[in-house]
Design a protein around this motif. Structure first.
Motif, PDB file in Angstrom:
ATOM      1  N   ARG A 139      -4.671 -53.810 -21.539  1.00  0.00           N
ATOM      2  CA  ARG A 139      -5.310 -55.126 -21.452  1.00  0.00           C
ATOM      3  C   ARG A 139      -6.785 -55.007 -21.866  1.00  0.00           C
ATOM      4  NH1 ARG A 139      -8.014 -56.408 -16.206  1.00  0.00           N
ATOM      5  NH2 ARG A 139      -8.987 -58.425 -16.529  1.00  0.00           N
ATOM      6  N   SER A 140      -7.249 -55.918 -22.731  1.00  0.00           N
ATOM      7  CA  SER A 140      -8.679 -55.896 -23.013  1.00  0.00           C
ATOM      8  C   SER A 140      -9.327 -57.137 -22.408  1.00  0.00           C
ATOM      9  CB  SER A 140      -8.945 -55.781 -24.505  1.00  0.00           C
ATOM     10  OG  SER A 140      -8.140 -56.651 -25.212  1.00  0.00           O
ATOM     11  N   TYR A 141     -10.544 -56.973 -21.969  1.00  0.00           N
ATOM     12  CA  TYR A 141     -11.265 -58.068 -21.315  1.00  0.00           C
ATOM     13  C   TYR A 141     -12.757 -57.819 -21.479  1.00  0.00           C
ATOM     14  CZ  TYR A 141     -11.814 -54.701 -17.469  1.00  0.00           C
ATOM     15  OH  TYR A 141     -12.117 -53.596 -16.724  1.00  0.00           O
ATOM     16  N   VAL A 142     -13.559 -58.792 -21.066  1.00  0.00           N
ATOM     17  CA  VAL A 142     -15.017 -58.637 -21.160  1.00  0.00           C
ATOM     18  C   VAL A 142     -15.584 -58.613 -19.745  1.00  0.00           C
ATOM     19  CG1 VAL A 142     -17.175 -59.650 -22.001  1.00  0.00           C
ATOM     20  CG2 VAL A 142     -15.077 -59.823 -23.381  1.00  0.00           C
ATOM     21  N   ARG A 143     -16.487 -57.663 -19.518  1.00  0.00           N
ATOM     22  CA  ARG A 143     -17.153 -57.609 -18.202  1.00  0.00           C
ATOM     23  C   ARG A 143     -18.550 -58.207 -18.344  1.00  0.00           C
ATOM     24  NH1 ARG A 143     -16.886 -52.048 -15.692  1.00  0.00           N
ATOM     25  NH2 ARG A 143     -18.798 -51.636 -16.807  1.00  0.00           N
ATOM     26  N   LEU A 144     -18.867 -59.049 -17.383  1.00  0.00           N
ATOM     27  CA  LEU A 144     -20.101 -59.806 -17.449  1.00  0.00           C
ATOM     28  C   LEU A 144     -20.844 -59.734 -16.129  1.00  0.00           C
ATOM     29  CD1 LEU A 144     -19.379 -63.070 -19.311  1.00  0.00           C
ATOM     30  CD2 LEU A 144     -21.600 -62.519 -18.426  1.00  0.00           C
ATOM     31  N   ARG A 145     -22.143 -59.515 -16.213  1.00  0.00           N
ATOM     32  CA  ARG A 145     -22.940 -59.505 -14.979  1.00  0.00           C
ATOM     33  C   ARG A 145     -24.110 -60.464 -15.182  1.00  0.00           C
ATOM     34  NH1 ARG A 145     -23.135 -55.131 -11.678  1.00  0.00           N
ATOM     35  NH2 ARG A 145     -22.472 -53.830 -13.423  1.00  0.00           N
ATOM     36  N   THR A 146     -24.282 -61.334 -14.215  1.00  0.00           N
ATOM     37  CA  THR A 146     -25.366 -62.322 -14.306  1.00  0.00           C
ATOM     38  C   THR A 146     -25.893 -62.636 -12.908  1.00  0.00           C
ATOM     39  OG1 THR A 146     -25.858 -64.629 -14.804  1.00  0.00           O
ATOM     40  CG2 THR A 146     -23.560 -64.118 -14.383  1.00  0.00           C
ATOM     41  N   PRO A 147     -27.195 -62.921 -12.795  1.00  0.00           N
ATOM     42  CA  PRO A 147     -27.708 -63.362 -11.487  1.00  0.00           C
ATOM     43  C   PRO A 147     -27.357 -64.833 -11.219  1.00  0.00           C
ATOM     44  CG  PRO A 147     -29.515 -63.148 -13.072  1.00  0.00           C
ATOM     45  CD  PRO A 147     -28.276 -62.718 -13.781  1.00  0.00           C
ATOM     46  N   GLN A 148     -26.763 -65.513 -12.233  1.00  0.00           N
ATOM     47  CA  GLN A 148     -26.392 -66.936 -12.048  1.00  0.00           C
ATOM     48  C   GLN A 148     -24.871 -67.077 -12.150  1.00  0.00           C
ATOM     49  OE1 GLN A 148     -29.400 -67.291 -15.284  1.00  0.00           O
ATOM     50  NE2 GLN A 148     -29.475 -69.410 -14.590  1.00  0.00           N
ATOM     51  N   GLN A 149     -24.188 -66.301 -11.320  1.00  0.00           N
ATOM     52  CA  GLN A 149     -22.735 -66.213 -11.473  1.00  0.00           C
ATOM     53  C   GLN A 149     -22.017 -67.551 -11.303  1.00  0.00           C
ATOM     54  OE1 GLN A 149     -19.292 -63.895  -9.295  1.00  0.00           O
ATOM     55  NE2 GLN A 149     -20.649 -62.419 -10.246  1.00  0.00           N
ATOM     56  N   GLU A 150     -22.402 -68.311 -10.262  1.00  0.00           N
ATOM     57  CA  GLU A 150     -21.694 -69.574 -10.006  1.00  0.00           C
ATOM     58  C   GLU A 150     -21.882 -70.554 -11.166  1.00  0.00           C
ATOM     59  OE1 GLU A 150     -19.328 -70.102  -7.839  1.00  0.00           O
ATOM     60  OE2 GLU A 150     -19.716 -68.007  -7.331  1.00  0.00           O
ATOM     61  N   ARG A 151     -23.121 -70.604 -11.683  1.00  0.00           N
ATOM     62  CA  ARG A 151     -23.401 -71.507 -12.804  1.00  0.00           C
ATOM     63  C   ARG A 151     -22.595 -71.092 -14.041  1.00  0.00           C
ATOM     64  NH1 ARG A 151     -26.216 -74.684 -15.956  1.00  0.00           N
ATOM     65  NH2 ARG A 151     -27.785 -73.744 -17.296  1.00  0.00           N
TER      66      ARG A 151
END
Ligand code: ADP
Length: 331
Positions: free
Chosen positions: A220-232
């Motif tokens: 499975r390929s996917y994208v990992r994302l990290r943000t301080p505005q996760q809910e937005r």
């Protein structure tokens, strides 16, 4: 060829092997995969007539193991590397086995050479490291030049060079048309060794398929994302019809079905700060863990914490640390 039909084994209230049916074919390395306690050793022991099935049958070349006239010439096995007589030298251990199976003495030298133990052949095996004992066990399995070879967790205790050696040995033996059946609790190891996979969990068959199919189905390929505005960001993704899964353990989002470029542009349009944006490919180990998650005996809660239930010596390293922290698809 090895054939299992409805093979079951109960120890008191524990069902170690549960109606297992499959065929192990010649000419390929078949990996026998399952978490610790899944029933792999018990299955192998029944194949060798060391344990009696509660029900069902296991046949090697159409016969019950005990019906084979010279078993060592048909089936070789490495089950417990430390099972050798510690007071005897490597050479004498093998010689005793050879003599009781009418195998010529020169074969002892051949197999010692094959496993790289010639230099220590006269040393008592009780002084051997686990890696050397594994090699001696493999030598005993090869002694009768059998068509069927079974190895129970053969890479345990081997150094990287030893692991590579046994991997190539098994592939070479399969290429000669032999039936090679090798157990492991490590998917990564099997991916490099096995052509075919039989996966069990709590004694039950979970999968029986070519390795290439397993890889194709589970990469499975996917994208990992990290943000301080996760809910937005989640709201923005939701509005764009993109599903994001939160992974609380790592504080990241995992997203299937959108490229890193698309996601980066979407975040920029909405002025959302990103701290990480990385394309990922799920490891086969994760796929195997998902497949067997319900049948793992003891789960670790978090890296470094003790496992549930009574500890078994072989439990922790492969399954313990990080098991629960591994994200599951679709969560
Ligand atoms: P694996 O080789 O996959 O780690 P095993 O075949 O060793 O699994 O064990 C399968 C299950 O059967 C485990 O729950 C184990 O505790 C149990 N078991 C194995 N051998 C015995 C025995 N001799 N007596 C009681 N329980 C056993």
């Amino acid at each position: 060829m090895i054939e299992l039909e409805g093979l079951s084994k109960r120890f008191g209230t524990t069902t170690a092997v549960d109606h297992l049916s499959c065929q192990i074919r010649p000419g390929v390395v078949t990996g026998f995969l399952g978490p610790n306690g899944a029933g792999k050793s018990t299955t192998m022991r029944m194949m060798l007539d060391l344990d009696n099935p509660t029900s069902g049958t296991v046949r090697v070349y159409g016969k019950h193991y005990r019906e084979l006239s010279e078993p060592l010439r048909h089936v070789g096995a490495l089950l417990d590397a430390k099972a050798m007589h510690g007071g005897r030298s490597a050479y004498n251990n093998l010689l005793c086995l050879a003599q009781s199976n009418r195998i010529p003495r020169r074969r002892v030298d051949e197999v010692l050479d094959l496993v790289g133990l010639t230099a220590v052949a006269k040393k008592k095996s009780k002084g051997f490291s686990l890696g050397m004992s594994q090699r001696l066990g493999i030598a005993s399995a090869l002694l009768g030049d059998p068509e069927i070879l079974m190895f129970d967790e053969p890479v345990n205790g081997l150094d990287p060079e030893g692991i590579l050696w046994i991997r190539n040995l098994m592939k070479g033996l399969a290429a000669e048309g032999r039936t090679i059946f090798v157990s492991s609790h490590l998917m990564s190891e099997m991916a490099l060794t096995a052509d075919h996979l039989v996966v069990i969990g709590q004694g039950k068959l979970l999968a029986d398929l070519p390795m290439a199919d397993f890889i194709q189905q589970n990469s499975r390929s996917y994208v990992r994302l990290r943000t301080p505005q996760q809910e937005r960001l989640k709201d923005v993704l939701h509005d764009a019809g993109i599903n994001a899964v939160s992974v609380p353990a790592t504080g990241t989002l995992e997203i299937d079905g959108a490229s890193a470029e698309q996601l980066g542009e979407l975040a920029a349009q909405h002025q959302i700060v990103l701290h990480e944006l990385s394309p990922q490919r799920a490891s086969l180990e994760e796929a195997f863990m998902r497949m067997t998650a319900d049948s793992v005996e003891y789960h670790a809660h978090a890296p470094g914490m003790a496992a549930d239930g009574p500890a078994r010596p072989t439990d922790a390293p492969a399954w313990g640390a990080g098991f629960q922290a591994t994200p599951k698809a679709g969560e």
